[in-house]
Design an enzyme around this catalytic site. Structure first.
Site: not given
Length: 422
Positions: A65, A69, A72, A109, A142, A202, A272
């Protein structure tokens, strides 16, 4: 009336608690913890009964990526030894999804690392959605693909996506401390785009990154304002090879307080328990089911979770039941498009698991100014006026003993030749 009775009463009426009340929940002592869980449990059962919704993650593209972040394991510069692979083919993703659905999940998901999808990526994911839906009647899908460009949410909706996940993760005031390659406003804009396209939004948070109680309250109140249908609560998994590898700031008891606070602030929303529950809640996971009505089954994006069979046994042993595919998750007023997690006056998905994963002219929601209301409140029996507490809200709680032994990199399922955990 004491604090907990007040919060239960407000939760049953979908009335917003005060910031001081939310801070007071985080400040309760371990001796008061079961009282807090029991109170929030009344709100949870009022809106969701004893049902637990199971969700299943399929990591369509792992690692590599370009975003930075700090939390992550897939970030730019991460040296975490995670699986790295490019896009799964639709049949591969559908096969992975089928394992989760066979285990009892009702929502799949689909998550992909990256800043956001290209139009070609949206086409690819659209094919995957179609493949999953063609083979599994009634399944919810999702998508969690990062920041959306104009028109992409509509295309995903047309392809059959039911929901879109994009987490706020932390408060607006501290967002720049964990990510510099995109902004908090970028995330808010993507949630608005999902809403505007008719997707169920979400959006959640990550706790344990060194934030204060005030930061947690800030982000949860911002989420309430955004009005997602589901709020995933992640607990930071401190991967070696990431900037936050040494951030062990959570205890099982603090995790329960955070979940209780989220339930009180967003009483009628699907709360969740997402990434990190096994690492931080540990043997107190069953108690968390009295607060949240949704979990992920099996593994996460880059880390291993509890065995799927153990998840099902935990739910049954705690006196809960898996939500069926024919049952509607949300309360009637939300499922029918009525008021959101707010009151009638104010109210209007990784898919919530450490993933970078509105209309174009919607103004981004802003987080209220940082509270000066103290975090250390009186006991629930005394807290008739939480505003009078004396300890600053920015005080950070004592952390937990690092449990690096519980952080296991995912080596099975999507992107491997090994059977998935479901």
């Amino acid at each position: 009336m004491d604090l907990l009775n007040t919060l239960v009463d407000k939760g049953l009426r979908r009335e917003t608690p005060t910031r001081a009340e939310a801070l007071a929940v985080l400040a309760t002592s371990d001796d008061e913890l079961l009282d807090v869980v029991a109170a929030a449990g009344k709100v949870r059962r009022h809106w969701f009964g004893r049902r637990v919704k199971l969700n299943y993650l399929v990591n369509l593209k792992s690692g590599l990526c370009p975003e930075d972040c700090s939390y992550c394991s897939q970030r730019l510069g991460s040296t975490a030894g995670i699986l790295k692979y490019s896009w799964l083919k639709p049949d591969q993703a559908s096969e992975a999804a089928a394992a989760g659905l066979a285990g009892g999940a009702k929502r799949v998901c689909l998550v992909a690392s990256g800043r956001g999808p290209t139009d070609r990526d949206v086409d690819r994911v659209s094919e995957t959605i179609k493949a999953i839906k063609d083979q599994n009647e009634g399944v919810e899908v999702c998508a969690c693909l990062g920041l959306l460009s104009d028109g992409q949410a509509e295309r995903l909706r047309a392809a059959g996506a039911d929901a879109y996940n994009h987490n706020l993760n932390t408060s607006e005031a501290t967002y720049g401390d964990i990510t510099t390659t995109h902004t908090y406003a970028d995330r808010v804009d993507t949630v608005h785009k999902a809403h505007a396209a008719g997707l169920s939004a979400c959006s959640g948070l990550i706790a344990g990154m060194g934030e204060s109680d005030a930061d947690l309250v800030d982000v949860v109140f911002a989420l309430r304002e955004l009005d997602p249908d589901s709020v995933p609560v992640n607990f930071l998994i401190p991967f070696e090879g990431t900037p936050l590898a040494k951030e062990w700031n959570l205890t099982p008891q603090r995790c329960l307080r955070i979940l209780a606070m989220v339930r009180f602030v967003c009483p009628d929303v699907e709360v969740r328990i997402a990434g990190g529950r096994e690492v931080h809640l540990r043997t107190l996971q069953p108690l968390a089911l009295h607060l949240a009505n949704s979990i992920f089954l099996g593994d996460y994006l880059t880390s291993e979770g509890q065995a799927g069979k153990a998840d099902l046994e935990m739910i049954a042993d705690a006196g809960f039941e898996v939500e069926g595919a024919d049952e509607v998750t949300l309360p009637e007023h939300r499922a029918a498009g009525g008021g959101g997690c707010g009151s009638g006056a104010a109210g209007e998905g990784g898919c919530g698991a450490h993933g970078v994963c509105g209309t174009a002219d919607s103004a981004p929601a802003t987080t209220p100014a940082r509270a000066t209301t103290p975090a250390r409140a009186k006991t629930p029996a005394q807290a008739t006026a939480p505003d009078e507490a004396e300890t600053p809200a920015d005080t950070k709680p004592a952390g937990d003993t690092p449990r690096t032994d519980l952080v296991a990199v995912r080596r099975r399922g999507a992107g491997t030749d090994l059977a998935p955990n479901a």
